[in-house]
Motif scaffolding. Structure first.
Motif, PDB file in Angstrom:
ATOM      1  N   THR A   1      46.492 -33.873  38.943  1.00 18.49           N
ATOM      2  CA  THR A   1      47.204 -32.739  38.355  1.00 18.49           C
ATOM      3  C   THR A   1      46.224 -31.763  37.718  1.00 18.49           C
ATOM      4  O   THR A   1      46.324 -30.540  37.902  1.00 18.49           O
ATOM      5  CB  THR A   1      48.209 -33.230  37.308  1.00 18.49           C
TER       6      THR A   1
ATOM      7  N   TYR B   1      55.357 -30.126  36.089  1.00 14.44           N
ATOM      8  CA  TYR B   1      56.010 -29.823  37.367  1.00 14.44           C
ATOM      9  C   TYR B   1      57.470 -29.476  37.110  1.00 14.44           C
ATOM     10  O   TYR B   1      58.019 -29.806  36.044  1.00 14.44           O
ATOM     11  CB  TYR B   1      55.902 -31.026  38.306  1.00 14.44           C
ATOM     12  N   PRO B   2      58.127 -28.830  38.081  1.00 20.88           N
ATOM     13  CA  PRO B   2      59.547 -28.501  37.888  1.00 20.88           C
ATOM     14  C   PRO B   2      60.412 -29.723  37.589  1.00 20.88           C
ATOM     15  O   PRO B   2      61.461 -29.597  36.944  1.00 20.88           O
ATOM     16  CB  PRO B   2      59.933 -27.858  39.230  1.00 20.88           C
ATOM     17  N   THR B   3      59.988 -30.897  38.061  1.00 25.80           N
ATOM     18  CA  THR B   3      60.788 -32.111  37.864  1.00 25.80           C
ATOM     19  C   THR B   3      60.481 -32.818  36.545  1.00 25.80           C
ATOM     20  O   THR B   3      61.108 -33.831  36.230  1.00 25.80           O
ATOM     21  CB  THR B   3      60.522 -33.096  39.018  1.00 25.80           C
ATOM     22  N   THR B   4      59.508 -32.308  35.762  1.00 25.76           N
ATOM     23  CA  THR B   4      59.149 -32.955  34.492  1.00 25.76           C
ATOM     24  C   THR B   4      59.541 -32.055  33.328  1.00 25.76           C
ATOM     25  O   THR B   4      59.242 -30.857  33.327  1.00 25.76           O
ATOM     26  CB  THR B   4      57.641 -33.261  34.434  1.00 25.76           C
ATOM     27  N   GLU B   5      60.197 -32.650  32.354  1.00 23.79           N
ATOM     28  CA  GLU B   5      60.635 -31.873  31.193  1.00 23.79           C
ATOM     29  C   GLU B   5      59.465 -31.552  30.281  1.00 23.79           C
ATOM     30  O   GLU B   5      59.340 -30.441  29.755  1.00 23.79           O
ATOM     31  CB  GLU B   5      61.706 -32.657  30.428  1.00 23.79           C
TER      32      GLU B   5
ATOM     33  N   GLU C   1      51.576 -24.395  32.278  1.00 25.37           N
ATOM     34  CA  GLU C   1      52.665 -23.946  31.421  1.00 25.37           C
ATOM     35  C   GLU C   1      52.109 -23.140  30.260  1.00 25.37           C
ATOM     36  O   GLU C   1      52.763 -22.233  29.741  1.00 25.37           O
ATOM     37  CB  GLU C   1      53.453 -25.156  30.920  1.00 25.37           C
TER      38      GLU C   1
END
Length: 291
Positions: free
Chosen positions: A74, A41-45, A86
């Motif tokens: 997910t 997600y955008p909030t996970t590196e 990704e």
């Protein structure tokens, strides 16, 4: 983690007759495959789910199980093209789902997510008709096929007696069955459900799973479902995909996957497993294990 298993191919799946009663090799059901997936997600590196291959076999019920935070929902979102990987891709009968336009994908794959809202004044029947949107042009009126699909979905979900009832007056279990009627009216080859029994009483949990199983058996629909209750999953699913920490821990028939070691390692529960009972392995939990 268990040793790596060989991939199940489409040819392997043809060796078993699907739920619609067709003979081996003659199934027209759809297969869903995720390959070399890294999901985040955008909030996970870093990716929160990584798996080399996950298969939802044609004409079977596959349950994704695992503790909270293991990545089940997910993974389901990625399979439904609600989350772009990704890396890697999801294939529906060999076609990349991200290359299908929205209407075509909606005609072939239905998703019932955890988050669904509709005005409280919407009736059960009106909600079911919303499921017909992929089959109609913007200005097209309802057809006989639309009416038939909605009547069938409402009947199969067991909510005909609630057809004219507004959603705002329904219990949680009745409302969930109404939403299932909507996704059934979509009339797809693949159905994905994200925790459809969560927060429901035991009666409605069983009713929801019986509807899913009936749909699979009578129409040969391919089903992928996220479940918290591994005992319930073992009873209703043909295959289990057990997840831990964002990875596939084990997969296969419930009689092979549901073991005391898995319950201890994945779910942190000391339990006994009885594989001799009818209806799949029976899990008897004894105590929670230390983290």
């Amino acid at each position: 983690m268990p040793a790596q298993k060989p991939d199940r191919s489409a040819a392997d799946d043809d060796a078993t007759a699907p739920g619609d009663g067709t003979t081996p090799g003659e199934t027209s059901a759809s297969e869903l495959v995720g390959e070399d997936l890294a999901l985040g997600y955008p909030t996970t590196e870093d990716p929160v789910v990584e798996c080399e291959k996950v298969l939802v076999p044609a004409g079977e019920v596959t349950a994704l199980v695992g503790p909270n935070g293991s990545g089940k929902s997910t993974l389901l979102k990625a399979l439904a093209d609600q989350l772009a990987p990704e890396s890697g891709e999801v294939l529906l009968d060999g076609e990349a789902v991200h290359r299908l336009d929205d209407d075509e994908l909606a005609r072939r794959l239905g998703l019932l997510s955890q988050e669904h809202e509709s005005p409280a004044s919407t009736t059960v029947e009106d909600l079911a008709y919303h499921g017909r949107y992929p089959h109609r042009g913007f200005f097209e009126s309802l057809s006989e096929a639309d009416h038939h699909a909605v009547d069938r979905a409402i009947d199969l979900a067991g909510v005909d007696h609630l057809r004219d009832t507004e959603l705002g007056t329904l219990s949680g279990g009745q409302k969930q069955l109404a939403w299932i009627a909507m996704v059934l009216a979509q009339d797809t080859d693949v159905l994905l459900l994200d925790e459809p029994t969560t927060y429901l009483d035991l009666h409605h949990q069983l009713r929801v799973m019986e509807v899913v199983r009936t749909l699979n058996r009578e129409a040969g629909i391919t089903v992928g479902v996220v479940l918290h209750d591994i005992g319930q999953a073992a009873r209703f699913a043909d295959n289990l995909v057990a997840m831990k920490d964002g990875e596939l821990y084990d997969w296969g028939p419930p009689t092979e996957v549901v073991t005391e070691d898995l319950l201890a390692d994945v779910f942190r529960v000391d339990a006994s497993v009885d594989t001799e009972r009818d209806g799949g392995p029976h899990v008897a939990p004894h105590r929670a294990l230390d983290e």
